[in-house]
Motif scaffolding. Structure first.
Motif, PDB file in Angstrom:
ATOM      1  N   THR A 139       0.971  -1.100   0.012  1.00  0.00           N
ATOM      2  CA  THR A 139      -0.126  -0.273   0.061  1.00  0.00           C
ATOM      3  C   THR A 139       0.864   0.976  -0.433  1.00  0.00           C
ATOM      4  N   TRP A 154      -4.977   3.433   6.562  1.00  0.00           N
ATOM      5  CA  TRP A 154      -4.260   2.022   5.428  1.00  0.00           C
ATOM      6  C   TRP A 154      -5.048   1.367   5.318  1.00  0.00           C
ATOM      7  N   SER A 212      -7.724  -1.022   0.536  1.00  0.00           N
ATOM      8  CA  SER A 212      -6.721  -2.130   0.800  1.00  0.00           C
ATOM      9  C   SER A 212      -8.050  -2.019   1.993  1.00  0.00           C
TER      10      SER A 212
END
Ligand SMILES: Nc1ncnc2c1ncn2[C@@H]1O[C@H](COP(=O)(O)OS(=O)(=O)O)[C@@H](OP(=O)(O)O)[C@H]1O
Length: 427
Positions: A139, A154, A212
């Motif tokens: 990522t 994230w 993600s």
């Protein structure tokens, strides 16, 4: 006197109703006519409402994908009545065998509504996992690219939340997409800053957005349908790692977080045994045909509050679910790129180049990413290291699943975990 009080009370109720109506009107208009979003979604939303009347039969049913919320929903479910109203019998084979709860998992995709050009970039690619296989590192390296918008967090975890809109008729693509985009407005402001007032993209720098969420690969019995119905253009990325090392990393991670919050830690063997029992009860380990295996995996996923430490490493079952659903949606299997975590760590730039090519992005030299992002080491390595006996047990268990994965992905010999000594990362 009495009449006057009655009159005042009526007046007060009237004022409250007017205030409430004004608030509802304001909220609705700001939701669909945000100044950031010059494209009005009103028309499509209105059509949607007409097609799906909000009567009881088609009331949206929000299903989560495991976790504590399941217990709450169970409390009001018809399934609870069938079980005699008692607490959820977590450990009974009956529960795992029952398909009562699954009748709502209707996979039909109800599609309507207009999709603007920029929406095809929100998101453009989804990193599906797997947990503890280097998803943070990949990522971060993608965010380094000038054409990939950096997200605020994230992970987004949209499709494993209760936000996707399902009705008894199926997955509602337009409403789900609208909710998804609004989640990205908060998650990826950098992308939305490039839209001009007409809702078109600034030509100088056309960015893409990625999502993600490492749990998406695990919940392969239902997430691919949701994704492909909502954003069928999306590309998939997946990182996989030697499943034994993956399990050890998960254990260390859990150990550290339990220690930090003062919770007692279960021991290695019990943790593994509990999950093996679930895999057994669900029928995953004994499945003889692909149909049996698919159904057994679905049952296994119905078990809430499990860390699934063993099951997560059975990558081939999860990938097959994805591929089969991609086939059903006429999506090419080449829209899924699977990377081997150990190789990505050793040859970061060259694997990164492959990822950029897969995404159609221009080449870029990585500046910052190293092989140590989100490493979960613990000072007490002797306690957290996986005992040799468990390592052997898991190696043996994973071998046939790994073999099927190599065949499915046509992996060269040097990538195969249990056939050659894949270089382990330096700690
Ligand atoms: N570049 C690169 N390539 C491959 N693997 C890497 C890389 N950088 C970090 N790591 C290791 O990945 C482990 C953490 O994985 P995730 O980021 O997926 O964790 S999480 O699932 O999001 O919690 C974690 O593994 P352990 O250290 O064994 O716990 C990291 O060390």
């Amino acid at each position: 006197m009495h009449h006057r009080r009655l009159y005042r009370a009526r007046k007060a109720v009237g004022v409250i109703i007017v205030i409430l109506m004004v608030r509802i009107l304001l909220e609705t208009s700001s939701r669909y006519k945000s100044s950031e979003d010059p494209i009005s979604l009103d028309v499509a939303t209105h059509e949607t409402k007409k097609q799906i009347p909000t009567n009881k039969a088609t009331k949206p049913i929000h299903l989560s994908n495991g976790g504590g919320g399941f217990q709450k929903r169970y409390a009001d479910s018809p399934f609870r009545k069938q079980m005699g109203g008692g607490p959820l019998p977590l450990d009974t084979a009956d529960f795992l065998q029952s398909e009562t709860m699954w009748k709502y998992l209707n996979d039909t995709c109800i599609e309507e509504g207009h999709i603007a050009e920029w929406q095809y970039r929100v998101p453009y690619v989804i990193l599906l996992g797997a947990m503890k296989c280097g998803t943070h590192a990949l990522t971060e390296s993608l965010w380094e690219h000038p054409l990939v918008a950096r997200n605020r967090y994230w992970e987004l975890h949209f499709f494993d939340s209760d936000k996707p809109v399902r009705t008894e008729k199926g997955i509602h693509a337009h409403q789900t997409r609208t909710a998804y985009i609004s989640a990205f407005r908060r998650h990826s402001p950098e992308f939305f800053a490039q839209l001009d007032n007409n809702g078109t993209l600034n030509d100088k720098k056309k960015m893409i957005v990625m999502e993600s969420s490492p749990r998406y690969i695990l919940n392969s019995d239902r997430i691919p349908q949701l994704i492909l119905c909502t954003v069928p253009w999306v590309k998939f990325l997946l990182l996989v790692r030697d499943p034994v090392d993956r399990a050890e990393s998960q254990f260390r991670y859990l150990y550290a977080s339990r220690l930090a919050t003062g919770k007692p830690m279960v021991d290695w063997q019990r943790w593994i045994d509990d999950d093996l029992r679930l895999l057994q009860v669900a029928g995953v380990l004994q499945a003889k045909t692909r149909d049996e295996e698919r159904l057994a995996w679905k049952r296994y996923q119905r078990r809430p509050n499990s860390d699934m430490i063993v099951g997560r490493g059975m990558y081939v079952l999860q990938l097959l679910d994805y591929f089969e659903i991609m086939d059903q949606y006429n999506k090419s299997r080449s829209d899924m790129l699977v990377l081997q975590s150990e190789r990505f760590r050793r040859h970061q730039q060259s694997d990164y180049n492959n990822v950029l090519q897969f995404l159609g992005l221009p080449p870029f030299a990585l500046q910052n990413v190293t092989g140590s992002i989100h490493a979960t080491h613990h000072k007490d390595e002797a306690v957290t290291a996986m005992p040799g006996s468990i390592k052997e047990q898991l190696k043996h268990l994973y071998r046939p699943y790994n073999k099927r994965l190599y065949a499915l992905l046509k992996w060269r010999k040097d990538l195969r975990w249990d056939e050659t000594q894949v270089a382990r990362p330096q700690q």
